[in-house]
Design a protein around this motif. Structure first.
Motif, mmCIF file in Angstrom:
data_model
loop_
_atom_site.group_PDB
_atom_site.id
_atom_site.type_symbol
_atom_site.label_atom_id
_atom_site.label_comp_id
_atom_site.label_asym_id
_atom_site.label_seq_id
_atom_site.Cartn_x
_atom_site.Cartn_y
_atom_site.Cartn_z
ATOM 1 N N ASP A 127 34.154 50.405 44.750
ATOM 2 C CA ASP A 127 34.174 48.957 44.584
ATOM 3 C C ASP A 127 35.553 48.403 44.289
ATOM 4 O OD1 ASP A 127 30.876 48.437 43.099
ATOM 5 O OD2 ASP A 127 31.535 48.706 45.165
ATOM 6 N N GLU A 128 36.383 49.162 43.631
ATOM 7 C CA GLU A 128 37.705 48.673 43.269
ATOM 8 C C GLU A 128 38.559 48.380 44.494
ATOM 9 O OE1 GLU A 128 38.787 47.804 40.241
ATOM 10 O OE2 GLU A 128 36.748 48.227 39.587
ATOM 11 N N SER A 129 38.227 48.985 45.624
ATOM 12 C CA SER A 129 39.005 48.759 46.840
ATOM 13 C C SER A 129 38.537 47.512 47.596
ATOM 14 C CB SER A 129 38.907 49.975 47.764
ATOM 15 O OG SER A 129 37.580 50.103 48.262
ATOM 16 N N LYS A 130 37.414 46.934 47.182
ATOM 17 C CA LYS A 130 36.869 45.758 47.853
ATOM 18 C C LYS A 130 37.365 44.478 47.203
ATOM 19 C CE LYS A 130 32.480 48.051 49.011
ATOM 20 N NZ LYS A 130 31.012 47.957 48.864
ATOM 21 N N SER A 131 37.370 43.412 47.980
ATOM 22 C CA SER A 131 37.683 42.099 47.418
ATOM 23 C C SER A 131 36.504 41.650 46.566
ATOM 24 C CB SER A 131 37.924 41.091 48.534
ATOM 25 O OG SER A 131 36.720 40.822 49.236
ATOM 26 N N ALA A 132 36.751 40.637 45.734
ATOM 27 C CA ALA A 132 35.683 40.126 44.867
ATOM 28 C C ALA A 132 34.500 39.630 45.687
ATOM 29 C CB ALA A 132 36.225 39.009 43.983
ATOM 30 N N ILE A 133 34.789 38.938 46.788
ATOM 31 C CA ILE A 133 33.703 38.373 47.580
ATOM 32 C C ILE A 133 32.923 39.463 48.306
ATOM 33 C CG2 ILE A 133 34.949 37.915 49.740
ATOM 34 C CD1 ILE A 133 32.534 35.572 47.833
ATOM 35 N N GLU A 134 33.577 40.578 48.643
ATOM 36 C CA GLU A 134 32.872 41.710 49.242
ATOM 37 C C GLU A 134 31.940 42.357 48.222
ATOM 38 O OE1 GLU A 134 35.813 43.527 52.678
ATOM 39 O OE2 GLU A 134 36.313 43.906 50.571
ATOM 40 N N ARG A 135 32.390 42.462 46.984
ATOM 41 C CA ARG A 135 31.557 43.062 45.943
ATOM 42 C C ARG A 135 30.357 42.176 45.598
ATOM 43 N NH1 ARG A 135 36.671 44.073 43.651
ATOM 44 N NH2 ARG A 135 36.348 42.501 42.035
ATOM 45 N N LEU A 136 30.545 40.871 45.707
ATOM 46 C CA LEU A 136 29.479 39.946 45.348
ATOM 47 C C LEU A 136 28.473 39.742 46.472
ATOM 48 C CD1 LEU A 136 31.641 37.287 43.479
ATOM 49 C CD2 LEU A 136 29.946 38.792 42.434
ATOM 50 N N SER A 137 28.858 40.067 47.704
ATOM 51 C CA SER A 137 27.964 39.904 48.853
ATOM 52 C C SER A 137 27.173 41.185 49.087
ATOM 53 C CB SER A 137 28.768 39.564 50.109
ATOM 54 O OG SER A 137 29.480 38.351 49.979
ATOM 55 N N HIS A 138 25.907 41.033 49.408
ATOM 56 C CA HIS A 138 25.071 42.194 49.752
ATOM 57 C C HIS A 138 24.815 42.161 51.252
ATOM 58 C CE1 HIS A 138 22.277 45.462 49.083
ATOM 59 N NE2 HIS A 138 21.366 44.825 49.803
ATOM 60 N N GLY A 139 25.188 43.224 51.933
ATOM 61 C CA GLY A 139 25.071 43.224 53.381
ATOM 62 C C GLY A 139 26.285 42.556 53.994
ATOM 63 N N VAL A 140 26.062 41.529 54.817
ATOM 64 C CA VAL A 140 27.168 40.809 55.437
ATOM 65 C C VAL A 140 27.945 40.044 54.377
ATOM 66 C CG1 VAL A 140 27.787 39.033 57.121
ATOM 67 C CG2 VAL A 140 25.877 40.577 57.585
ATOM 68 N N THR A 141 29.264 40.085 54.444
ATOM 69 C CA THR A 141 30.099 39.381 53.473
ATOM 70 C C THR A 141 30.147 37.891 53.787
ATOM 71 O OG1 THR A 141 31.481 41.334 53.173
ATOM 72 C CG2 THR A 141 32.402 39.233 52.447
ATOM 73 N N ILE A 142 29.947 37.067 52.771
ATOM 74 C CA ILE A 142 30.016 35.621 52.935
ATOM 75 C C ILE A 142 31.419 35.218 53.384
ATOM 76 C CG2 ILE A 142 30.704 35.169 50.540
ATOM 77 C CD1 ILE A 142 28.886 32.718 50.574
ATOM 78 N N SER A 143 31.510 34.145 54.166
ATOM 79 C CA SER A 143 32.800 33.696 54.682
ATOM 80 C C SER A 143 33.674 33.171 53.553
ATOM 81 C CB SER A 143 32.601 32.594 55.726
ATOM 82 O OG SER A 143 31.881 33.085 56.837
ATOM 83 N N GLY A 144 34.938 33.568 53.566
ATOM 84 C CA GLY A 144 35.877 33.138 52.542
ATOM 85 C C GLY A 144 36.782 32.023 53.033
ATOM 86 N N ILE A 145 37.956 31.934 52.458
ATOM 87 C CA ILE A 145 38.908 30.888 52.812
ATOM 88 C C ILE A 145 39.398 31.121 54.242
ATOM 89 C CG2 ILE A 145 41.109 29.811 52.213
ATOM 90 C CD1 ILE A 145 40.685 30.901 49.354
ATOM 91 N N PRO A 146 39.278 30.120 55.121
ATOM 92 C CA PRO A 146 39.687 30.312 56.516
ATOM 93 C C PRO A 146 41.207 30.267 56.694
ATOM 94 C CG PRO A 146 38.959 28.063 56.186
ATOM 95 C CD PRO A 146 38.697 28.788 54.893
ATOM 96 N N SER A 147 41.668 30.750 57.842
ATOM 97 C CA SER A 147 43.078 30.649 58.207
ATOM 98 C C SER A 147 43.202 29.702 59.390
ATOM 99 C CB SER A 147 43.652 32.027 58.563
ATOM 100 O OG SER A 147 42.911 32.613 59.619
ATOM 101 N N PHE A 148 44.409 29.203 59.620
ATOM 102 C CA PHE A 148 44.603 28.169 60.637
ATOM 103 C C PHE A 148 45.811 28.483 61.511
ATOM 104 C CE2 PHE A 148 42.314 26.359 57.126
ATOM 105 C CZ PHE A 148 41.303 25.645 57.735
ATOM 106 N N THR A 149 45.800 27.912 62.720
ATOM 107 C CA THR A 149 46.880 28.159 63.681
ATOM 108 C C THR A 149 48.007 27.147 63.561
ATOM 109 O OG1 THR A 149 45.673 26.865 65.348
ATOM 110 C CG2 THR A 149 45.331 29.267 65.331
ATOM 111 N N SER A 150 47.818 26.123 62.746
ATOM 112 C CA SER A 150 48.871 25.125 62.560
ATOM 113 C C SER A 150 48.757 24.472 61.197
ATOM 114 C CB SER A 150 48.803 24.040 63.640
ATOM 115 O OG SER A 150 47.677 23.197 63.433
ATOM 116 N N ILE A 151 49.863 23.957 60.698
ATOM 117 C CA ILE A 151 49.881 23.233 59.424
ATOM 118 C C ILE A 151 49.003 21.996 59.505
ATOM 119 C CG2 ILE A 151 51.337 21.808 57.930
ATOM 120 C CD1 ILE A 151 51.657 24.688 57.300
#
Length: 292
Positions: free
Chosen positions: A20-44
Motif C-alpha cells: 500500500d505504501e507504493s500506491k497513491s492515496a486515491i488508489e488506496r481509498l478506491s476499491h477496484g477501479v481507481t476513482i478519477s483524480g485531478i485531470p491534466s490539460f494540453t494548454s494553460i
C-alpha cells in the motif's frame, strides 16, 4: 430459470502486487477501479477555464449550504499562468448567483487585470488572500466565509478535538487558532499575521470571534475542507453540549489512529475527489448555469 455467473480471472496489475505504501492515496481509498483524480490539460487556457468552472461551482455549493452572509466571504484561486495573480469573487454578489464570467483576476497590488474588471473586489478579502498566496507557493486556493457553526465555535478560541474520523483531516499541524481578532481585516500587517499563523503545513484556521479559513492546492480541496470544518465545528458544539448536559466523558481518537487516518485521507488529490460529488450535484441542480 437458472442463471450462471462467469468469474473473470484477471492478472494482478503491477500496482496491485506492490504494498500500500507504493500506491497513491486515491488508489488506496478506491476499491477496484481507481476513482478519477485531478485531470491534466494540453494548454494553460483549458486549465484556467476548468479551474474557474470549479471555482464558480464552489460558490454555488457554499450558497446551497448556507455559508453566504451579506457582503462577507471570499474564495481566491491562483492563476495557472501568472503566479502573482489570483482570481476572486465580486464584492456584493450573492454566492448563489456567481458565474465564471463574474470572477475577477487581481494582481499582487490588488488591481483588477482580468476577468470582470468592471466589478469591485473585497478589500478585506485581498488582504487575507494575498498574503496566503505570497507566503506559500503550494497554496493555490483559499476559502473564508462567516458560516454559522464556524462563527459559533470560533468564540471559544480553541482547536477542534479529534472526536471522530472526519476531524482527523485537521490533525496535528493541519489546523490552528488565530487568536488576535482586531475587527475587519483591512491592514497589511493583519493579513501577514494570519498567513504566519497558518504555517507551512496548515490546511485550516479557526479565526477567533470571526470564522473559518481553509486552503488547498486546488479550489476543490480548499472548498471541501471548508465544508468539512464547518460540519466539524457543528459536531463539536453538539458533543460539547451533550457532554456537559449528561456529565459523560468524551472519548478521543488515539494519536496513532488520527495520524493513520490523516495520511490516508488528507492527500490533495483525495481531497479534490471528495469535493466532486457536491460539484456534480450542483451542476445537475442548476443545469450548469454557473459555467457561463
Amino acid at each position: 430459470m437458472s442463471t450462471t455467473t462467469t468469474l473473470v480471472q484477471r492478472k494482478p496489475t503491477p500496482t496491485q502486487t506492490q504494498n500500500d505504501e507504493s500506491k497513491s492515496a486515491i488508489e488506496r481509498l478506491s476499491h477496484g477501479v481507481t476513482i478519477s483524480g485531478i485531470p491534466s490539460f494540453t494548454s494553460i487556457e483549458k486549465k484556467r477555464h476548468w479551474m474557474l468552472e470549479h471555482m464558480a461551482g464552489a460558490f454555488r455549493v457554499f450558497a446551497r449550504k448556507g455559508f453566504a452572509e451579506g457582503l462577507a466571504g471570499h474564495i481566491s484561486l491562483r492563476d495557472p499562468e501568472h503566479a502573482d495573480c489570483f482570481w476572486t469573487n465580486p464584492y456584493g454578489k450573492h454566492f448563489g448567483l456567481i458565474k465564471v464570467s463574474d470572477l475577477i483576476l487581481l494582481n499582487e497590488n490588488g488591481e483588477p487585470v482580468g476577468g470582470a474588471t468592471h466589478l469591485p473586489a473585497n478589500a478585506a478579502g485581498f488582504e487575507i488572500h494575498s498574503h496566503l498566496h505570497k507566503r506559500y507557493p503550494h497554496v493555490n486556493a483559499a476559502c473564508h466565509t462567516h458560516s454559522k457553526y464556524g462563527k459559533a465555535y470560533s468564540a471559544f478560541g480553541r482547536r477542534l478535538e479529534m472526536i471522530n474520523q472526519d476531524a482527523c483531516d485537521f490533525y496535528g499541524d493541519a489546523h490552528a487558532v488565530y487568536p488576535e481578532f482586531g475587527g475587519v481585516v483591512l491592514s497589511d500587517e493583519e493579513g501577514a499575521k494570519l498567513a504566519e499563523c497558518l504555517g507551512p503545513k496548515g490546511k485550516a484556521l479557526i479565526l477567533q470571534n470571526h470564522g473559518l479559513l481553509t486552503v488547498g492546492q486546488t479550489v476543490d480541496e480548499a472548498t471541501y475542507l471548508y465544508t468539512l470544518m464547518e460540519r466539524s465545528c457543528e459536531v463539536q458544539l453538539l458533543v460539547d453540549a451533550a457532554a456537559e448536559g449528561s456529565g459523560k466523558a468524551k472519548k478521543f481518537a488515539s494519536d496513532q489512529a488520527c495520524e493513520f487516518t490523516f495520511k490516508a485521507v488528507s492527500d490533495p488529490e483525495a481531497l479534490y475527489c471528495a469535493f466532486q460529488p457536491d460539484y456534480e450535484m450542483e451542476k445537475a441542480l442548476t443545469n450548469g448555469d454557473f459555467l457561463d
